[in-house]
Design an enzyme around this catalytic site. Sequence first.
Site, PDB file in Angstrom:
ATOM      1  N   ASP A  88       0.858  -1.175   0.000  1.00  0.00           N
ATOM      2  CA  ASP A  88       0.000   0.000   0.000  1.00  0.00           C
ATOM      3  C   ASP A  88       0.906   1.241   0.000  1.00  0.00           C
ATOM      4  OD1 ASP A  88      -2.285   1.743   0.649  1.00  0.00           O
ATOM      5  OD2 ASP A  88      -1.392   1.795   2.658  1.00  0.00           O
ATOM      6  N   ALA A 117      -0.012   5.210   1.277  1.00  0.00           N
ATOM      7  CA  ALA A 117      -0.080   6.072   2.463  1.00  0.00           C
ATOM      8  C   ALA A 117      -0.244   5.244   3.745  1.00  0.00           C
ATOM      9  CB  ALA A 117      -1.228   7.058   2.334  1.00  0.00           C
ATOM     10  N   LYS A 126     -11.254   6.405  -3.063  1.00  0.00           N
ATOM     11  CA  LYS A 126     -11.708   7.613  -2.375  1.00  0.00           C
ATOM     12  C   LYS A 126     -13.197   7.914  -2.582  1.00  0.00           C
ATOM     13  CE  LYS A 126      -7.814   7.983  -0.483  1.00  0.00           C
ATOM     14  NZ  LYS A 126      -7.731   7.268   0.810  1.00  0.00           N
ATOM     15  N   ASP A 160      -1.852  -1.013   5.900  1.00  0.00           N
ATOM     16  CA  ASP A 160      -2.091  -0.484   7.256  1.00  0.00           C
ATOM     17  C   ASP A 160      -3.563  -0.429   7.633  1.00  0.00           C
ATOM     18  OD1 ASP A 160      -2.335   1.725   5.318  1.00  0.00           O
ATOM     19  OD2 ASP A 160      -2.627   2.993   7.087  1.00  0.00           O
TER      20      ASP A 160
HETATM   21 MG   LIG Z   1      -2.745   3.069   3.671  1.00  0.00          MG
END
Ligand SMILES: [Mg+2]
Length: 268
Positions: free
Chosen positions: A11, A13, A52, A185
């Site tokens: 991933d 960010a 998003k 994450d």
């Molecule tokens: Mg992420």
Amino acid sequence: MTTGVRLVVFDWAGTAVDFGCFGPVDAMTRAFAASGVAVGVAEVRGPMGLSKKDHVRELLRMPAVTNRWRGAHGRDWTEADVDTVYAAFEPAQLLAAADHAVPVPGLLDAVAALRSAGRKIGTTTGYFRAAAEVVREAAARRGYRPDFNAVPDDVPAGRPAPWMIFRLMESAGVYPPAAVAKVGDTVPDMQEARNAGAWAVGVLATGSTIGLTADEYARLHERDRGRRLAAARAALEAAGAHVTIETLAELPGVLAAIDARLARGERP
Ligand SMILES: [Mg+2]
């Protein structure tokens, strides 16, 4: 290497860059504010990891946000409002993207170790293509250059669907999915990995669940850090993580252990 993990999918960010995953938070907050609706940081972080537009819709579905929208607009939100908020999100995200592309500590060393073990490097993201390209170019200038990249725009649906991972497997020429590990994450990262039939590795310290800068994280009292790590670990394990790590420094060892599990006949 003929057996073991041959493709590692990161991933962006909160995993490879942008310690604490702050890039999308400000942009999303601003996009909702443009429609007269306040959303808090904890609310924005709830659906983090989705593409998003799905992220906007999931926020609107939260009862508190649904109520605030009704209060501000005198009616319930509609799919057209998803488009309106998303239209405000895109430019805000593009502006913020380059400022949130710093590799997390240990990323470049981990990638070098993975490559020297014969593993290829791929990426998936919740960012739309233009923002992903800005982040990719800024990260490349800092030394992070993955072999293969996929964005939600490339496929019929973003996370938790497995299509981006399948696209990377095709590009890298790697199969079966048991030869793939996904590192992320958030809950949608782990779901994406499991839906692809790949190994799901959750990273905690840099992630959106803990949501702290590197300095804030380093200053945590040991007991507080342990409590936050445990909460983030529990969330990712509940979403299907096979293993969690505090930082990417542990990743080469974790993948070697997965190689050993594969050699014993275990599958994700
Ligand atoms: Mg992420």
